[in-house]
Scaffold this motif. Structure first.
Motif, PDB file in Angstrom:
ATOM      1  N   LEU A   1       0.847  -1.191   0.000  1.00 38.58           N
ATOM      2  CA  LEU A   1       0.000   0.000   0.000  1.00 38.58           C
ATOM      3  C   LEU A   1       0.883   1.241   0.000  1.00 38.58           C
ATOM      4  O   LEU A   1       1.945   1.259   0.622  1.00 38.58           O
ATOM      5  N   ILE A   2       0.428   2.257  -0.690  1.00 38.81           N
ATOM      6  CA  ILE A   2       1.109   3.552  -0.655  1.00 38.81           C
ATOM      7  C   ILE A   2       0.120   4.554  -0.079  1.00 38.81           C
ATOM      8  O   ILE A   2      -1.024   4.641  -0.517  1.00 38.81           O
ATOM      9  N   ARG A   3       0.596   5.288   0.911  1.00 40.14           N
ATOM     10  CA  ARG A   3      -0.240   6.265   1.613  1.00 40.14           C
ATOM     11  C   ARG A   3       0.206   7.672   1.217  1.00 40.14           C
ATOM     12  O   ARG A   3       1.365   8.030   1.390  1.00 40.14           O
ATOM     13  N   PHE A   4      -0.733   8.461   0.707  1.00 38.85           N
ATOM     14  CA  PHE A   4      -0.500   9.871   0.417  1.00 38.85           C
ATOM     15  C   PHE A   4      -1.007  10.655   1.623  1.00 38.85           C
ATOM     16  O   PHE A   4      -2.115  10.402   2.095  1.00 38.85           O
ATOM     17  N   LYS A   5      -0.199  11.618   2.094  1.00 36.53           N
ATOM     18  CA  LYS A   5      -0.551  12.356   3.309  1.00 36.53           C
ATOM     19  C   LYS A   5      -0.492  13.857   3.069  1.00 36.53           C
ATOM     20  O   LYS A   5       0.380  14.353   2.372  1.00 36.53           O
ATOM     21  N   SER A   6      -1.422  14.531   3.721  1.00 39.31           N
ATOM     22  CA  SER A   6      -1.453  15.991   3.734  1.00 39.31           C
ATOM     23  C   SER A   6      -2.026  16.412   5.084  1.00 39.31           C
ATOM     24  O   SER A   6      -2.957  15.768   5.583  1.00 39.31           O
ATOM     25  N   PRO A   7      -1.518  17.503   5.645  1.00 41.50           N
ATOM     26  CA  PRO A   7      -2.077  17.940   6.925  1.00 41.50           C
ATOM     27  C   PRO A   7      -3.491  18.507   6.833  1.00 41.50           C
ATOM     28  O   PRO A   7      -4.139  18.710   7.850  1.00 41.50           O
ATOM     29  N   VAL A   8      -3.996  18.737   5.620  1.00 44.15           N
ATOM     30  CA  VAL A   8      -5.325  19.343   5.474  1.00 44.15           C
ATOM     31  C   VAL A   8      -6.365  18.392   4.895  1.00 44.15           C
ATOM     32  O   VAL A   8      -7.476  18.809   4.595  1.00 44.15           O
TER      33      VAL A   8
ATOM     34  N   ASP B   1       4.035  24.392  -5.206  1.00 40.84           N
ATOM     35  CA  ASP B   1       4.085  25.033  -6.531  1.00 40.84           C
ATOM     36  C   ASP B   1       3.823  24.050  -7.669  1.00 40.84           C
ATOM     37  O   ASP B   1       3.426  24.469  -8.760  1.00 40.84           O
ATOM     38  N   ASP B   2       4.039  22.758  -7.442  1.00 36.97           N
ATOM     39  CA  ASP B   2       3.825  21.739  -8.471  1.00 36.97           C
ATOM     40  C   ASP B   2       2.386  21.215  -8.501  1.00 36.97           C
ATOM     41  O   ASP B   2       1.978  20.582  -9.472  1.00 36.97           O
ATOM     42  N   GLN B   3       1.638  21.433  -7.455  1.00 31.14           N
ATOM     43  CA  GLN B   3       0.320  20.811  -7.328  1.00 31.14           C
ATOM     44  C   GLN B   3      -0.670  21.203  -8.429  1.00 31.14           C
ATOM     45  O   GLN B   3      -1.350  20.310  -8.958  1.00 31.14           O
TER      46      GLN B   3
ATOM     47  N   GLU C   1      -8.474  15.579  -5.116  1.00 28.44           N
ATOM     48  CA  GLU C   1      -9.098  16.446  -4.118  1.00 28.44           C
ATOM     49  C   GLU C   1      -8.107  16.810  -3.006  1.00 28.44           C
ATOM     50  O   GLU C   1      -8.094  17.943  -2.538  1.00 28.44           O
ATOM     51  N   MET C   2      -7.275  15.847  -2.609  1.00 26.95           N
ATOM     52  CA  MET C   2      -6.242  16.136  -1.621  1.00 26.95           C
ATOM     53  C   MET C   2      -5.286  17.204  -2.150  1.00 26.95           C
ATOM     54  O   MET C   2      -4.937  18.152  -1.440  1.00 26.95           O
ATOM     55  N   LEU C   3      -4.885  17.069  -3.401  1.00 29.36           N
ATOM     56  CA  LEU C   3      -3.985  18.047  -4.007  1.00 29.36           C
ATOM     57  C   LEU C   3      -4.650  19.422  -4.102  1.00 29.36           C
ATOM     58  O   LEU C   3      -4.007  20.450  -3.860  1.00 29.36           O
ATOM     59  N   ARG C   4      -5.922  19.434  -4.453  1.00 28.99           N
ATOM     60  CA  ARG C   4      -6.652  20.700  -4.561  1.00 28.99           C
ATOM     61  C   ARG C   4      -6.712  21.402  -3.209  1.00 28.99           C
ATOM     62  O   ARG C   4      -6.418  22.600  -3.096  1.00 28.99           O
ATOM     63  N   GLN C   5      -7.053  20.661  -2.158  1.00 30.14           N
ATOM     64  CA  GLN C   5      -7.115  21.248  -0.816  1.00 30.14           C
ATOM     65  C   GLN C   5      -5.738  21.688  -0.339  1.00 30.14           C
ATOM     66  O   GLN C   5      -5.582  22.761   0.247  1.00 30.14           O
ATOM     67  N   SER C   6      -4.743  20.866  -0.608  1.00 29.51           N
ATOM     68  CA  SER C   6      -3.375  21.183  -0.186  1.00 29.51           C
ATOM     69  C   SER C   6      -2.849  22.409  -0.909  1.00 29.51           C
ATOM     70  O   SER C   6      -2.156  23.238  -0.318  1.00 29.51           O
ATOM     71  N   SER C   7      -3.171  22.537  -2.175  1.00 31.81           N
ATOM     72  CA  SER C   7      -2.754  23.710  -2.937  1.00 31.81           C
ATOM     73  C   SER C   7      -3.400  24.969  -2.381  1.00 31.81           C
ATOM     74  O   SER C   7      -2.748  26.004  -2.222  1.00 31.81           O
ATOM     75  N   ARG C   8      -4.677  24.871  -2.075  1.00 28.53           N
ATOM     76  CA  ARG C   8      -5.402  26.015  -1.530  1.00 28.53           C
ATOM     77  C   ARG C   8      -4.821  26.438  -0.171  1.00 28.53           C
ATOM     78  O   ARG C   8      -4.701  27.626   0.118  1.00 28.53           O
TER      79      ARG C   8
ATOM     80  N   ARG D   1      -1.761  25.745   0.805  1.00 26.82           N
ATOM     81  CA  ARG D   1      -0.307  25.934   0.642  1.00 26.82           C
ATOM     82  C   ARG D   1       0.513  24.970   1.509  1.00 26.82           C
ATOM     83  O   ARG D   1       1.426  25.360   2.219  1.00 26.82           O
ATOM     84  N   VAL D   2       0.171  23.675   1.436  1.00 24.41           N
ATOM     85  CA  VAL D   2       0.936  22.638   2.132  1.00 24.41           C
ATOM     86  C   VAL D   2       1.302  21.523   1.147  1.00 24.41           C
ATOM     87  O   VAL D   2       0.606  21.298   0.163  1.00 24.41           O
ATOM     88  N   ALA D   3       2.386  20.834   1.430  1.00 27.02           N
ATOM     89  CA  ALA D   3       2.860  19.766   0.565  1.00 27.02           C
ATOM     90  C   ALA D   3       2.092  18.472   0.808  1.00 27.02           C
ATOM     91  O   ALA D   3       1.485  18.285   1.868  1.00 27.02           O
ATOM     92  N   VAL D   4       2.124  17.601  -0.202  1.00 25.31           N
ATOM     93  CA  VAL D   4       1.578  16.258  -0.092  1.00 25.31           C
ATOM     94  C   VAL D   4       2.764  15.304  -0.201  1.00 25.31           C
ATOM     95  O   VAL D   4       3.608  15.439  -1.095  1.00 25.31           O
ATOM     96  N   VAL D   5       2.841  14.342   0.716  1.00 22.58           N
ATOM     97  CA  VAL D   5       3.935  13.369   0.697  1.00 22.58           C
ATOM     98  C   VAL D   5       3.373  11.963   0.569  1.00 22.58           C
ATOM     99  O   VAL D   5       2.196  11.726   0.838  1.00 22.58           O
ATOM    100  N   TRP D   6       4.220  11.035   0.136  1.00 23.55           N
ATOM    101  CA  TRP D   6       3.816   9.639   0.094  1.00 23.55           C
ATOM    102  C   TRP D   6       5.005   8.755   0.449  1.00 23.55           C
ATOM    103  O   TRP D   6       6.147   9.160   0.311  1.00 23.55           O
ATOM    104  N   GLY D   7       4.672   7.585   0.979  1.00 24.87           N
ATOM    105  CA  GLY D   7       5.688   6.601   1.295  1.00 24.87           C
ATOM    106  C   GLY D   7       6.511   6.898   2.533  1.00 24.87           C
ATOM    107  O   GLY D   7       7.535   6.263   2.767  1.00 24.87           O
ATOM    108  N   VAL D   8       6.093   7.849   3.323  1.00 22.45           N
ATOM    109  CA  VAL D   8       6.847   8.176   4.547  1.00 22.45           C
ATOM    110  C   VAL D   8       6.010   7.889   5.776  1.00 22.45           C
ATOM    111  O   VAL D   8       4.832   7.787   5.720  1.00 22.45           O
TER     112      VAL D   8
END
Length: 103
Positions: free
Chosen positions: A2-9, A40-42, A87-94, A96-103
């Motif tokens: 499994l790969i988990r994508f994480k964002s604080p938002v 900036d990449d989102q 949707e995670m990327l959209r919220q994270s972009s709004r 202004r936080v990064a999205v990480v995976w595999g950590v």
């Protein structure tokens, strides 16, 4: 795997390894078990995902228009598969936080 994508938002997004690698390949991150989508990449990543979903829909439409048999539809379409991450990327972009995976 499994790969988990994480964002604080946003809630975590879990994907099976093969499915996650398919999505990562679409955005130019193929083969990365760990990574980060910088703020900036989102927007560009969202556009790439949207383009891949549109291309899948156009390919199915073109096959139907040609009178041939349409390719077998997967149980979970690409649109459905990428929506939670998009949707995670959209919220994270709004926010202004990064999205990480595999950590």
């Amino acid at each position: 795997m499994l790969i988990r994508f994480k964002s604080p938002v946003a809630a975590d997004v879990l994907m099976l390894g093969d499915n996650a690698q398919q999505v990562l390949r679409l955005v130019g991150r193929e083969g990365q078990l760990k990574g980060i989508f910088e703020v900036d990449d989102q927007p560009r990543i969202i556009e790439l995902l949207d383009a891949a979903v549109a291309a899948e829909a156009q390919a199915a439409e073109a096959a139907a228009d040609a009178g041939g048999t349409a390719p077998a539809r997967p149980l979970v379409s690409l649109r459905q598969r990428v929506w939670p991450l998009r949707e995670m990327l959209r919220q994270s972009s709004r926010e202004r936080v990064a999205v990480v995976w595999g950590v």
